[in-house]
Design an enzyme around this catalytic site. Structure first.
Site, PDB file in Angstrom:
ATOM      1  N   ARG A  15       0.783  -1.156   0.013  1.00 53.33           N
ATOM      2  CA  ARG A  15       0.023   0.066  -0.037  1.00 53.33           C
ATOM      3  C   ARG A  15       0.846   1.323   0.154  1.00 53.33           C
ATOM      4  NH1 ARG A  15      -3.997   0.422   5.028  1.00 53.33           N
ATOM      5  NH2 ARG A  15      -2.107   1.514   5.916  1.00 53.33           N
ATOM      6  N   ASP A  16       0.321   2.345  -0.600  1.00 53.32           N
ATOM      7  CA  ASP A  16       1.028   3.795  -0.460  1.00 53.32           C
ATOM      8  C   ASP A  16       2.354   3.600  -1.183  1.00 53.32           C
ATOM      9  OD1 ASP A  16       0.599   6.281  -0.133  1.00 53.32           O
ATOM     10  OD2 ASP A  16       1.031   6.330   1.793  1.00 53.32           O
ATOM     11  N   CYS A  17       2.445   3.068  -2.403  1.00 55.83           N
ATOM     12  CA  CYS A  17       3.852   2.850  -3.097  1.00 55.83           C
ATOM     13  C   CYS A  17       4.728   4.102  -3.077  1.00 55.83           C
ATOM     14  CB  CYS A  17       3.780   2.017  -4.380  1.00 55.83           C
ATOM     15  SG  CYS A  17       3.032   2.711  -5.708  1.00 55.83           S
TER      16      CYS A  17
END
Ligand code: BGC
Length: 578
Positions: free
Chosen positions: A245-247
């Site tokens: 998540r949230d790369c």
């Protein structure tokens, strides 16, 4: 916007047709009057393909009444639809009224039997679904015994999801999360907003049953039922737990590693879907906001872009964002009272030509692969947890000052949009042109984009040069449009409300005001959250904010944790003022 959406209508009609058939199959085992409770006929009218001026439709009609040897199905159009040619039925049209007569080979319909046919048609403007159908003069899809709880067409039947409406927010109350409300109320002055609805973030697997002593998903849904009374009730959930998540940032990295797509499906989406499908919740309108900040990252923050991050390259290569989003859309979209809204970034991210169309295409391919269908998507949400102003009134994208276009100003920097409302409406138009439902609804998160208080400009900036003009007039006081963490000077935006503007289902507070975007310095935690220097007020930036100061408030806790100073700042700078 109160009309039934064609896509939603299709889903419901399909359900009726299928359930109708199943009922008939078991009729012998049911009490004598059960058969009479179902609609006399059910019609599944599906627009299979639609382009600018035409469409193709598949229709299945099921006869639940006495056997017939021939049939005609009639409906009328609200718009200028004209049937051009058909198959497996003899179609004729007079004005808006269409009649489909059986072909020589499909006239006989026993009780419970179906016939299918199709046609091509032209249209302009909107292609609204026919409101009703008649089989041999008898209205279809209509409950003949509204008191019979075994009747799947009964809108009061607690075991069957209600009809999906065009705009779930219209005429509905929205769930006030008691946990957020209590924190808001405990703040000085907080009771002024403590009764506002905010999103419930399912930001990890444990959130489904409740983290620590916190409320789990069932607790929230039960509380929503208690708030509901006899009104319609929306519950807003944020589905936010993709692998990797949230790369492009660190502050909201999550618990699942980049490859853990199976765990995402079995331990996260499946249990959520199972709970949402429980019959007792069928009377709620459940809005799901699907995976913030994921798909746009695969466009803007990958190799070939100056803003690329290695982690986004990994997620693009393994396809797990798309697979995860598709799985969520598919599973949740199967539940008749769930309304899926995909996150579509905000104008300060996707408003540039390079990003806008490519992101819309990415939404389309994602929502039409890996088991998902475009019809699983009810709408899109923009500005989630961001700060982009709703409407900049003091300058417009078409303005020119001293020979320069507003687009050339440093602030706008060639973006096509100046604010969220214009962006949301344009994105909606683009998505519909790509084949998403023409009644697609947008949500705008206005929880923190008010930009009121003493620094709010009272009018346009001076016209000496374009930068003076834009900077003097803009409400959004961020140092740079790319800043996103705990922004100093931000205020609460428009209060949550339904149908605020064309194409917009609602203004919502999806990000609960007062919950941090990320910590100002590294803080140990067991949530997988990293430390992103965009949350550090001393940070001088990176390519994603064109190397500007972060504009973040100091002393912030880990993302999602209560941040009293921010809550106070948001109230102080609220616009409209509190
Ligand atoms: C955090 C989540 C939190 C959400 C709402 C996100 O930035 O990563 O943990 O639930 O904000 O505050």
């Amino acid at each position: 916007m109160s009309r039934i959406r064609s896509r939603a209508g299709t889903a419901v009609l399909t359900a009726l047709a299928l359930t109708g058939a199943a009922c008939v199959g078991t009729a012998a085992a049911l009490p004598a009057d059960s058969g009479t409770a179902a609609a006399a006929c059910t019609v599944d009218y599906k627009v299979q393909n639609q382009w600018g001026s035409g469409f193709t439709t598949a229709v299945t009609v099921t006869n639940n009444g006495a056997a017939v040897n021939s049939w005609n199905l009639t409906w009328s159009y609200a718009g200028d639809q004209k049937v051009t040619n058909g198959w497996n039925a003899d179609l004729s049209q007079s004005g808006a009224a269409v009649t489909a007569k059986n072909a020589s080979y499909n006239g006989a319909l026993a009780t419970g039997a179906s016939a299918s046919f199709g046609f091509n048609a032209t249209y302009s403007g909107s292609n609204a679904l026919p409101a009703s159908f008649k089989l041999n003069g008898v209205t279809c899809n209509e409950d003949t015994d509204p008191t019979d709880p075994t009747d799947p067409t009964d809108p009061t039947d607690p075991t069957e999801p209600g009809d999906r409406v065009d705009n779930p927010y219209a005429g509905a109350k929205v769930y006030v999360n008691p946990e957020w409300s209590a924190k808001a109320k405990a703040e000085p002055g907080g009771s002024r907003i403590a009764n506002q609805p905010t999103g419930v973030w399912l930001d990890r697997i444990a959130a489904i049953n409740g983290v620590g002593d916190g409320m789990g998903l069932r607790d929230h849904l039960d509380a929503a039922l208690a708030q509901k009374g006899s009104s319609e009730q929306v519950v807003q959930l944020v589905v936010y737990n993709l692998p990797g998540r949230d790369c492009a940032a660190l502050a909201s990295n999550g618990e699942l590693g980049p490859t853990e797509i199976d765990k995402y499906k079995t331990d996260y989406i499946n249990p959520i879907a199972a709970i949402l499908a429980e019959p007792k919740y069928a009377g709620l309108r459940i809005v799901t906001t699907i995976e913030i900040d994921s798909l746009p990252n695969l466009i803007t923050n990958v190799s070939g872009r100056p803003t690329a991050t290695p982690n986004c390259d990994v997620m693009k290569a393994n396809g797990n964002y798309q697979k995860g989003v598709a799985y969520a859309l598919d599973k949740l979209g199967d539940i008749g009272n769930v309304y899926n809204y995909i996150d579509a970034g905000h104008h300060g991210w996707l408003g540039w030509d390079d990003n806008f169309g490519a992101s819309a295409e990415m939404f389309k391919t994602t929502a039409s692969g890996n088991g998902a269908k475009l019809s699983d998507v009810h709408g899109f949400i923009v500005n989630t947890a961001n700060y982009s102003a709703l409407k900049e009134n003091n300058f417009a994208i078409g303005d020119s000052v001293a020979g320069k276009s507003v687009r050339e100003s440093k602030w706008v920097d060639w973006n096509r949009y100046t604010d969220e409302l214009s962006y949301a409406q344009a994105m909606r138009t683009k998505l519909v042109s790509l084949g998403f439902d023409q009644n697609l609804g947008m949500l705008i998160d206005t929880s923190r984009n008010g930009w009121g208080g003493a620094a709010r400009p009272a009018g346009p900036g001076a016209t000496t040069d374009v930068d003076t003009y834009v900077n003097g007039g803009r409400y959004d006081r961020r140092i740079h449009l790319g800043n996103w963490c705990n922004q100093s000077g931000a205020g609460l935006g428009e209060r949550p409300q339904a149908n605020p503007a064309t194409g917009i289902d609602a203004y919502v507070w999806m990000k609960p005001p007062g919950e941090s975007d990320g910590s100002s310095k590294a803080i140990d935690n067991d949530e997988g959250k990293g430390f992103d220097r965009m949350c550090d007020p001393t940070y001088t930036g990176n390519p994603r904010n064109n190397n500007n100061m972060s504009g973040a408030l100091p002393d912030a806790p880990v993302s999602g944790h209560w941040f009293s100073a921010q809550f106070q700042e948001l109230m102080k700078n609220a616009y409209p003022a509190l």
